[in-house]
Scaffold this active site. Structure first.
Site, PDB file in Angstrom:
ATOM      1  CG  ASP A 137       5.130  -0.698   2.482  1.00 30.95           C
ATOM      2  OD1 ASP A 137       4.049  -0.474   3.095  1.00 30.95           O
ATOM      3  OD2 ASP A 137       5.477  -2.154   2.483  1.00 30.95           O
ATOM      4  CG  HIS A 138       0.764   4.782   4.323  1.00 28.68           C
ATOM      5  ND1 HIS A 138       0.857   5.242   5.486  1.00 28.68           N
ATOM      6  CD2 HIS A 138       0.343   5.808   3.852  1.00 28.68           C
ATOM      7  CE1 HIS A 138       0.490   6.527   5.881  1.00 28.68           C
ATOM      8  NE2 HIS A 138       0.052   6.876   4.691  1.00 28.68           N
ATOM      9  NE  ARG A 139       3.177  -3.361   3.825  1.00 26.15           N
ATOM     10  CZ  ARG A 139       3.410  -4.442   2.958  1.00 26.15           C
ATOM     11  NH1 ARG A 139       2.548  -5.488   3.140  1.00 26.15           N
ATOM     12  NH2 ARG A 139       4.403  -4.336   2.188  1.00 26.15           N
ATOM     13  N   PRO A 176       0.866  -1.129  -0.036  1.00 20.17           N
ATOM     14  CG  PRO A 176       0.089  -0.925   1.915  1.00 20.17           C
ATOM     15  CD  PRO A 176       0.865  -1.830   1.213  1.00 20.17           C
TER      16      PRO A 176
END
Length: 493
Positions: A463-465, A290
């Protein structure tokens, strides 16, 4: 008495299972030395030359240029020993004739298996396609010499028994009205390679409807391709190969079952080698990561002046991409979240201790990402030298699998394409990529006055994680500050 030894395609590392023959470096009848390169192959990672561990006379070659071979398949046979030095007694065919290879037990075994025997054994390799090298502009835009693709590509695989759980009848057994009695009604169908299964799936073909022409009824790539060309219905009991029934033609009015792909007109380009590996990796990245992107404009005038001053002081020249890389490593030391990877099975973010900096290089063979190992421990001079080495290797097609793997963060200088910005796809399994646009003169407010300055757009896809926007923004702002005021880097030197 000479001994004929068989040299097989070795394990090329990094989990690679097959390679395509790009160019033979020896002919049948040539005398080769130990560890002499004999063939150039292309893997999903790179183009490499394969050395032969034997010295002697080449008696047979397996596979034409353009053929894909799995690891462990025969590449060539070499006669070693007293008689090998002069090549006497090996019956080398006359130039231009295709040798049968019957005296070679390895070759005769391959021929008796029903697989394609190498038509080029004992023959001259023929005219090879050649192309002009083209160097792209910028630090990382490089090109390869183009090669005309072979007219026909074949797979040559050693014979292997069908899996015990999937009994397959040979094609000689006629299928009755209910289908092939030797093929199970459920479970996987034996095919000669996973690529054949994928090709059938992409074209909506039912493998149970095809009669395999390979050993023990194995379905080959040619079987599937012929079925696609003929527009066969998935409900048909079998698809005849053209060489078995020359006069046979598909029924023009046959109803087409739903789900069967209709072949479309156009040029089909196989996704294989580097291009196929890029397609697989980018598709996986887009599915799993994401990502989000933030960007900022920065005044790079002082950075350009600093580079001119460095190179004017003597010593090796410092490249602009090396300065940007040095800024990246300093920023990653402050924001280590972006030098990480995600382990979804363990549901953990793994922060990495070392920075192995990849940089995107567009070539005629596709996008490659060479990796500068241990970038966090290098100064600008060392980074310049390593970038130059890897760029030259990419230009000549000599990057090794080790040069293309292990990256933890990527620097993408898409400004060499003449564009200002981009939202690139993260290089899986990394967590971020810094993009650098072209540096161009623009109106800019400098010290309270309007002036013409050298402006660049910087973007960060992350990566938004692994982090939120605050961390990503802080990283990008620090990079921009170092570009605008290179003295900021003195804090971390």
């Amino acid at each position: 008495m000479a001994q004929v030894l068989e040299f097989k395609l070795p394990d090329l590392g990094e989990g690679l299972t097959e390679a395509e023959i790009v160019r033979w470096l020896v002919q049948v009848g040539d005398v080769v030395a130990i560890d002499q390169p004999v063939v150039e192959v292309e893997t999903a990672k790179a183009m490499v030359e394969v050395p032969c561990p034997y010295g002697g006379v080449v008696t047979a070659r397996y596979g034409e240029e353009g053929t894909e071979l799995p690891v462990g398949s025969p590449l060539l046979t070499v006669a070693v020993g007293a008689a090998a030095s002069g090549g006497a007694g090996f019956g080398t065919p006359a130039s231009g004739s295709a040798g049968s290879g019957a005296a070679d037990p390895a070759l005769s075994g391959l021929a008796s298996s029903g697989l394609d025997a190498p038509a080029a054994v004992g023959a001259a390799s023929g005219a090879r396609a050649s192309g002009d090298e083209d160097e792209g502009s910028g630090n990382v835009l490089v090109g390869y010499g183009t090669q005309a693709p072979p007219a026909r590509r074949r797979r040559v695989r050693p014979p292997a028994p069908a899996p015990a759980s999937v009994p397959v009848s040979p094609p000689a057994q006629a299928a009755g009205a209910g289908g092939d009695p030797g093929r199970p009604s459920d479970g996987p169908v034996a095919v000669i390679s996973p690529l054949v299964r994928r090709l059938a799936r992409e074209n909506g073909l039912d493998l149970r409807a095809l009669a395999g022409s390979g050993p023990e009824g194995l379905i080959t790539r040619a079987d599937v391709e012929h079925a696609v060309r003929a527009g066969a219905s998935v409900s048909a009991p079998a698809v005849a190969r053209p060489e078995r029934s020359p006069a046979a033609a598909p029924a023009p009015a046959a109803p087409r079952a739903s789900g069967t792909a209709v072949p479309r007109a156009g040029t089909r380009i196989p996704l294989k080698g580097v291009r196929g590996a890029v397609a697989d990796k980018l598709s996986r990245s887009r599915r799993e990561i994401p990502d989000a992107t933030c960007w900022v404009d920065a005044d790079a005038t002082e950075l350009m002046h600093a580079r001119v001053a460095m190179n004017g002081a003597g010593g090796p020249k410092i490249s602009l991409i090396a300065l940007l890389a040095r800024i990246c490593t300093a920023a990653l030391a402050r924001f280590p979240e972006l030098n990480s990877t995600v382990d979804m099975e363990a549901r953990e973010v793994v922060r990495l201790d070392e920075v192995h900096l990849g940089f995107a290089a567009q070539t005629e063979r596709g996008l490659v990402v060479p990796v500068v190992k241990g970038a966090h421990g290098r100064n600008a001079e060392s980074l310049s030298a390593e970038f130059a080495r890897l760029t030259e290797a990419a230009r000549t097609g000599t990057l090794t699998p080790a040069d293309l793997t292990g990256g933890t963060f990527t620097l993408n200088n898409y400004g060499v394409f003449g564009v200002d910005g981009s939202t690139p796809i993260i290089n899986h399994p990394e967590a971020a990529m810094l993009g650098v646009g072209r540096i161009v003169p623009k109106p800019w407010v400098h010290e309270g006055e309007l002036a013409v300055r050298q402006v660049v757009q910087l973007s960060l896809t992350f990566d938004h994680r692994v982090c939120d926007g605050g961390t990503a923004g802080g990283f990008l702002r620090y990079v921009a500050d170092c570009v605008e005021q290179p003295a900021v880097l003195l804090r971390t030197l």
